[in-house]
Design an enzyme around this catalytic site. Structure first.
Site, short mmCIF file in Angstrom:
data_model
loop_
_atom_site.label_atom_id
_atom_site.label_comp_id
_atom_site.label_asym_id
_atom_site.label_seq_id
_atom_site.Cartn_x
_atom_site.Cartn_y
_atom_site.Cartn_z
N LYS A 189 -3.62 -19.13 32.10
CA LYS A 189 -3.03 -19.58 30.84
C LYS A 189 -3.88 -19.11 29.68
CE LYS A 189 -2.36 -23.79 28.08
NZ LYS A 189 -2.50 -25.25 28.02
N GLU A 240 -3.62 -34.67 18.35
CA GLU A 240 -4.46 -34.57 19.54
C GLU A 240 -5.85 -35.14 19.30
OE1 GLU A 240 -5.10 -31.64 23.32
OE2 GLU A 240 -3.57 -31.31 21.81
#
Length: 427
Positions: free
Chosen positions: A186, A231
């Site tokens: 990723k 976040e």
């Protein structure tokens, strides 16, 4: 680097504030604003009692090097040792407090810790004023100044970022090819866009719009980095630590039924679940050496924001003795949610294909107090504001199943947060 060899003697005083009404942003005078807000609560500050700007690491430094964070920890410890603190409130965010922002990459300039001269905070029904001065102050309330009205941002000229939309999609396609070839699992790729106003941008306008539109996010302003991040990298109170992992994104639906459908689609998506799982695994691996206890849910939940919804996992830990908040920040950054997996391979790829320096985007941003309490977010949904210009950032996680056009659309949804904060509602 402006690290102080002999830290200044600072006199820090925190007193209860009787006037608890109104937005904390309205307390800020015009100029460089410091802020960390969640709904009506948080802290804001102005002026500079002390500041550290760690030097960027030389080219060739490993991309996961976090010595700038360790340097910042030593600097703040030195300030504390030379500070005389009188704290009549004793809550997280009182006493000596520094706001901080760290760059995504160690070779990027822009990391900073700033201790404000004046700080105003609120937590529930309690509010406080902290002053940091070179001499003792008998009446700290006298340092509060009436704030002027924020100036509208005005007309904006939008300019393309470092890569065009098509160039960025080509970079995504190339990255997908490298992932499918087994080079990595990723990579998180980001884009930028540039807005120019006719006069300096009043950050207070952005803060108030972001705070009211995204009350469940953390609205921040530190050393030019301004935004509203969903976040939470970590919150520390005592030895307790909380972190929130977000990875996997869909827009909100036009009605309740379409919103539910989009959320269920993401929960059932192999691509999104894989992306989220890699981010959770990254966090677990980083926290395990620091924690006496660690609790990680087995499955994510949906977190809905005003413009998008995410897969989310909230992690709880009890830190081992001697582990500081900045130790944890250094261990956690960069998470797989903003870098990739394996981390070093992903960060090197990012440096090759993004065509820009992220600066503080996707780096830690937040605050730390002298008791070790802190909140640090990941600088997302944000812009770097410099005078009359603002550089906006948005990105997405790229895995083997990623579609370049869908990833570009996801970044457009994320850009909208700061575009709307900058835009004059009158047209």
């Amino acid at each position: 680097m402006n690290a102080v060899l002999s830290p200044p003697k600072l006199f820090v005083r925190t007193v209860p504030l009787r006037d608890r009404a109104g937005s904390l942003v309205r307390r800020l005078p015009e100029g460089a604003a410091l802020a960390w807000l969640s709904g009506d609560d948080g802290i804001v500050g102005w002026g500079e009692a002390a500041r550290l700007e760690p030097e960027a690491a030389p080219a060739g430094t490993p991309p996961t090097d976090n010595s700038r964070i360790a340097q910042a920890a030593r600097w703040f410890t030195g300030l504390l040792e030379h500070a005389e603190v009188e704290d009549e409130v004793g809550l997280p965010g009182t006493g000596l407090v520094t706001f901080g922002t760290f760059t995504f990459a160690p070779t990027s300039p822009g990391s900073a810790l700033v201790v404000p001269r004046v700080l105003v905070g609120r937590r529930g029904d309690r509010a406080w004023l902290t002053t940091v001065t070179d001499e003792p102050v008998e009446h700290p309330e006298e340092l509060l100044r009436p704030a002027t009205e924020p100036r509208p941002v005005g007309p904006l000229e939008w300019r393309p970022g470092s890569l065009t939309r098509q160039e960025w999609m080509d970079a995504v396609a190339g990255t997908v090819g490298r992932i499918r070839a087994g080079e990595l699992e990723k990579a998180v790729l980001a884009r930028d866009a540039i807005a120019r106003a006719q006069s300096p941008v009043d950050v207070r306008v952005l803060l108030e719009r972001l705070r009211t539109r995204f009350p469940s996010c953390f609205t921040f302003s530190v050393a030019g980095m301004v935004g509203a991040t969903p976040e939470l990298l970590l919150r520390r109170e005592g030895d307790q630590l909380t972190s929130l992992v977000l990875a996997g994104t869909r827009p909100r639906g036009e009605d309740a039924e379409s919103d539910r459908r989009l959320g269920q689609e993401m929960m059932a998506s192999a691509k999104d679940v894989e992306e989220h799982g890699l981010a959770v695994d990254s966090l677990r691996a980083a926290l395990e050496p620091l924690a006496a206890e660690l609790a990680v849910p087995a499955w994510p939940h949906l977190l809905g924001l005003a413009n998008v919804q995410h897969l989310a996992t909230r992690v709880h830990a009890r830190l081992a003795p001697g582990v500081s908040a900045l130790d944890a920040v250094a261990a956690l950054h960069p998470t797989a949610a903003v870098g990739g997996t394996p981390t070093e391979t992903a960060m090197r790829l990012i440096g090759e294909v993004e065509g820009m320096d992220r600066g503080g985007y996707t780096g830690p941003v937040g605050w730390l107090d002298g008791a070790g309490n802190s909140e640090w977010g990941i600088a997302l949904r944000c812009a770097r504001v410099d005078g009359s210009s603002a550089r906006l950032y948005a990105g997405g996680g790229i895995v083997a199943g990623s579609d370049p056009a869908a990833e570009a659309a996801e970044t457009e949804s994320k850009f909208r947060v700061m575009r709307e904060a900058l835009a004059d509602p009158r047209g």
